[in-house]
Motif scaffolding. Structure first.
Motif, short mmCIF file in Angstrom:
data_model
loop_
_atom_site.label_atom_id
_atom_site.label_comp_id
_atom_site.label_asym_id
_atom_site.label_seq_id
_atom_site.Cartn_x
_atom_site.Cartn_y
_atom_site.Cartn_z
N GLY A 244 136.16 -30.63 120.92
CA GLY A 244 134.68 -30.29 120.48
C GLY A 244 134.01 -31.51 120.00
O GLY A 244 134.61 -32.63 119.64
N MET A 245 132.56 -31.24 120.34
CA MET A 245 131.63 -32.63 120.11
C MET A 245 130.46 -32.21 119.64
O MET A 245 129.72 -31.06 120.14
N VAL A 246 129.76 -32.69 118.58
CA VAL A 246 128.38 -32.67 118.16
C VAL A 246 127.77 -33.78 118.31
O VAL A 246 128.16 -34.91 118.03
N VAL A 247 126.70 -33.63 119.32
CA VAL A 247 125.68 -34.56 119.49
C VAL A 247 124.35 -34.44 118.78
O VAL A 247 123.60 -33.53 119.27
N ASN A 248 123.93 -35.62 118.21
CA ASN A 248 122.65 -35.42 117.37
C ASN A 248 121.71 -36.60 118.08
O ASN A 248 121.63 -37.44 118.10
N GLN A 249 120.55 -36.00 118.55
CA GLN A 249 119.43 -36.96 118.87
C GLN A 249 118.75 -37.42 117.67
O GLN A 249 117.97 -36.73 117.01
#
Length: 283
Positions: free
Chosen positions: A125-130
């Protein structure tokens, strides 16, 4: 071996945005992309290519819940939706500043919390925040916007540690100048102008040009397609970077963040017109 495609959901995918560019790049890389936006018609270009598009208002709890219910599984979440607000801190509207934080900060947390159960079931799983290079840059008249990005950067870094025990990776996109419709959207939403009685009244014309970013070259910046292609390559690595610095002048901002405090003040003043404002005010 499973042949199921990895899945990614991206917020803020209206045409001309970085979210749209990311959706196209992930799609080209073979992932099943869920592109989302508050207004579905603004994603027609993605739908025509076979990309799944869903309605998602990241500031609505019911909209977030409805979107989650349409996703059977998820490997990666990209929080990208956001907006800009330009105004001197002395003149800013607290309600408008809070609205910006609701979108640029709290919606990221709300969306992440909602999709976390699916990410916990993913193999990687991965969370990417701009966020933005603005998270570590002092730019006159963009204090609230940059503060919102700095807040999200800190929350991302904290989340990175907190989710490590669960095998979830958190990545911060410190994006610099990229050709998008961000400035256009800022001015179409509301022409920024100083309030009556502003302490900057003597230099109103100069300041309001800066608020509208009239000196900004619309042709400046890395092409969104190239930015997205390289960013997706990084994100799909076995061990992606915790922070991805990309876009025109990203290297300069990264350097400025570690140099002595205030070293780039003169350059920033000139770029934003604050040097001229200063001359007018001090006459």
């Amino acid at each position: 071996m499973s042949t199921t495609k990895r899945t990614v959901l991206i917020t803020g995918c209206s045409a001309g945005s970085m979210g749209s560019a990311l959706a196209l790049a992930f799609h080209a890389s073979g992932l099943h992309v869920y592109a989302t936006a508050r207004t579905p018609s603004k994603m027609a270009h993605l739908t025509s290519l076979g990309i799944s598009t869903l309605t998602l208002d990241v500031q609505s709890a019911s909209s977030i819940a409805a979107c989650v219910n349409q996703i059977p599984s998820l490997d990666m979440l990209v929080n990208n939706a956001g907006a800009q607000y330009t105004m001197p801190i002395a003149d800013l509207s607290i309600p408008e500043a809070k609205e910006l934080f609701d979108l640029n900060v709290w919606s990221y947390i709300a969306v992440t919390q909602a999709f976390l159960p699916l990410l916990l079931k993913a193999e990687r799983g991965m969370v990417v925040n701009q966020t933005s290079v603005g998270a570590v840059t002092t730019i006159p008249f963009q204090g609230v916007y940059n503060a919102s990005k700095a807040a999200t950067a800190m929350l991302s870094d904290t989340l990175r540690l907190e989710l490590q025990p669960f095998g979830i990776t958190v990545v911060d996109l410190r994006t610099a100048i990229v050709k998008t419709n961000l400035v256009k959207n800022l001015n179409e939403a509301k022409q920024p102008s100083l309030p009556d009685g502003s302490i900057y009244e003597p230099a109103r014309e100069v300041v309001e040009k800066a608020l509208r970013q009239e000196g900004f070259d619309e042709n400046a910046g890395m092409k969104a397609e190239e930015w997205a292609r390289l960013t997706v390559l990084d994100l799909l690595k076995k061990n992606p970077p915790n922070v991805i610095w990309r876009g025109d002048s990203a290297w300069l901002t990264r350097l400025a963040a570690v140099l002595p405090f205030g070293m780039f003040d003169g350059m920033v003043k000139k770029l934003t017109g604050l040097d001229v404002v200063e001359q007018i005010i001090r006459k």
